[in-house]
Design an enzyme around this catalytic site. Structure first.
Site, PDB file in Angstrom:
ATOM      1  N   LYS A  72     -11.216  17.253  19.690  1.00 57.53           N
ATOM      2  CA  LYS A  72      -9.829  16.941  19.343  1.00 57.53           C
ATOM      3  C   LYS A  72      -9.309  17.735  18.145  1.00 57.53           C
ATOM      4  O   LYS A  72      -8.142  18.125  18.112  1.00 57.53           O
ATOM      5  CB  LYS A  72      -9.666  15.442  19.100  1.00 57.53           C
ATOM      6  CG  LYS A  72      -9.815  14.616  20.368  1.00 57.53           C
ATOM      7  CD  LYS A  72      -9.532  13.145  20.119  1.00 57.53           C
ATOM      8  CE  LYS A  72      -9.691  12.333  21.392  1.00 57.53           C
ATOM      9  NZ  LYS A  72      -9.351  10.905  21.188  1.00 57.53           N
ATOM     10  N   ASP A 108      -3.057   8.881  21.518  1.00 59.98           N
ATOM     11  CA  ASP A 108      -3.938   7.745  21.233  1.00 59.98           C
ATOM     12  C   ASP A 108      -3.175   6.598  20.564  1.00 59.98           C
ATOM     13  O   ASP A 108      -3.313   5.432  20.936  1.00 59.98           O
ATOM     14  CB  ASP A 108      -5.107   8.177  20.342  1.00 59.98           C
ATOM     15  CG  ASP A 108      -6.156   8.975  21.102  1.00 59.98           C
ATOM     16  OD1 ASP A 108      -6.275   8.778  22.324  1.00 59.98           O
ATOM     17  OD2 ASP A 108      -6.855   9.788  20.471  1.00 59.98           O
TER      18      ASP A 108
END
Length: 274
Positions: A72, A108
């Protein structure tokens, strides 16, 4: 059975390893449901190859990809453009390939807040205590702040919590040893650590001092009901499981790649949980 054509839209999930990912099941269900000419595939990519593979996927005509552990932060670096959500989260989990380059997003926090609301929990109802100080904690803290909540960070290594709080003002820091005693001051408790996950130690957390009606969210979804959530239910609190966050965070990427905004519903939950 769907048959792909030469015009099929392609996306996938990049991780190392990636065999555990439930994202292909999520997106595959939506592709079938909407009869879309497209495919979503798992892509195991070692860290040293990540930047080159991402660029190659864009050149090969992929619409984009999800990014999972451990990529990420690397995904943030490879993007030509990142949105404000990704910038505040310091990481990217959704890549969209456009004629203008590689666009990075972080969904997220969106997925977490959407899952709270799906459980009838208002993210801005009161202060939130977040356990952990990693990438998930940062994305969730930023999203809760954007929703209007006051955020306090609590981590076993306090220096990491303090660094994260400095990056997300006006977040505060609570010592790890004080987490249970302080629960009466919060409307929401969030576990972003791996404690309680399969093959990991449990999260030791006494909820006896929690304020009445406090929501307890755990982003762990293996097992679906963690010991923390069982304890919360036994104390009359409001448990919020982690699988819903995974489902909701997938919605914006699917919409960007395949042109349809999908629904998170009970059928999808059962398919992915199976």
């Amino acid at each position: 059975m769907r048959l792909l054509t030469g015009s099929a839209r392609l996306a996938g999930v990049i991780g190392w390893p990636v065999s555990h990912s439930r994202s292909p099941r999520i997106h595959g269900t939506w592709l079938e449901r909407h009869g879309i000419d497209g495919a979503y595939v798992p892509l195991p990519v070692a860290p040293e190859h990540f930047p080159a593979v991402v660029r190659a996927l864009a050149q090969a005509g992929f619409a984009g990809a999800n990014v999972t552990i451990p990529h990420k932060e690397a995904a943030f670096a490879v993007c030509d453009h990142v949105d404000e959500t990704a910038r505040r989260a310091g990481a990217v989990n959704t890549l969209v390939f456009t004629p203008q380059g590689i666009e990075g997003r972080n969904t997220d926090g969106y997925g977490f807040v959407a899952n709270l609301r799906a459980h009838g929990v208002d993210p801005a109802a009161g202060p939130a205590l977040i356990l952990g100080a990693g990438g998930a904690a940062r994305a969730i803290a930023a999203a809760l702040q954007e929703a209007g909540a006051e955020v306090t960070l609590c981590n076993r290594t306090q220096d990491r919590a303090e660094a994260l709080a400095a990056a997300l003002p006006p977040a505060r820091v609570l010592p790890w040893a004080s987490r249970a005693a302080a629960l009466a001051d919060y409307a929401l408790l969030v576990n972003t650590t791996a404690l309680g996950m399969v093959h990991n130690p449990p999260l030791e957390m006494d909820l006896g001092r929690a304020s009445a009606g406090m929501a307890v969210a755990d982003i762990v979804y293996a097992p679906l009901e963690t010991a923390l959530l069982k304890h919360a239910a036994a104390c009359g609190l409001r448990p919020v499981e982690g699988l819903g966050m995974l489902l909701h965070q997938a919605v914006p990427g699917f919409a960007a790649w395949f042109g349809v905004t999908p629904q998170v519903d009970a059928e999808l939950y059962q398919i992915v949980a199976a």
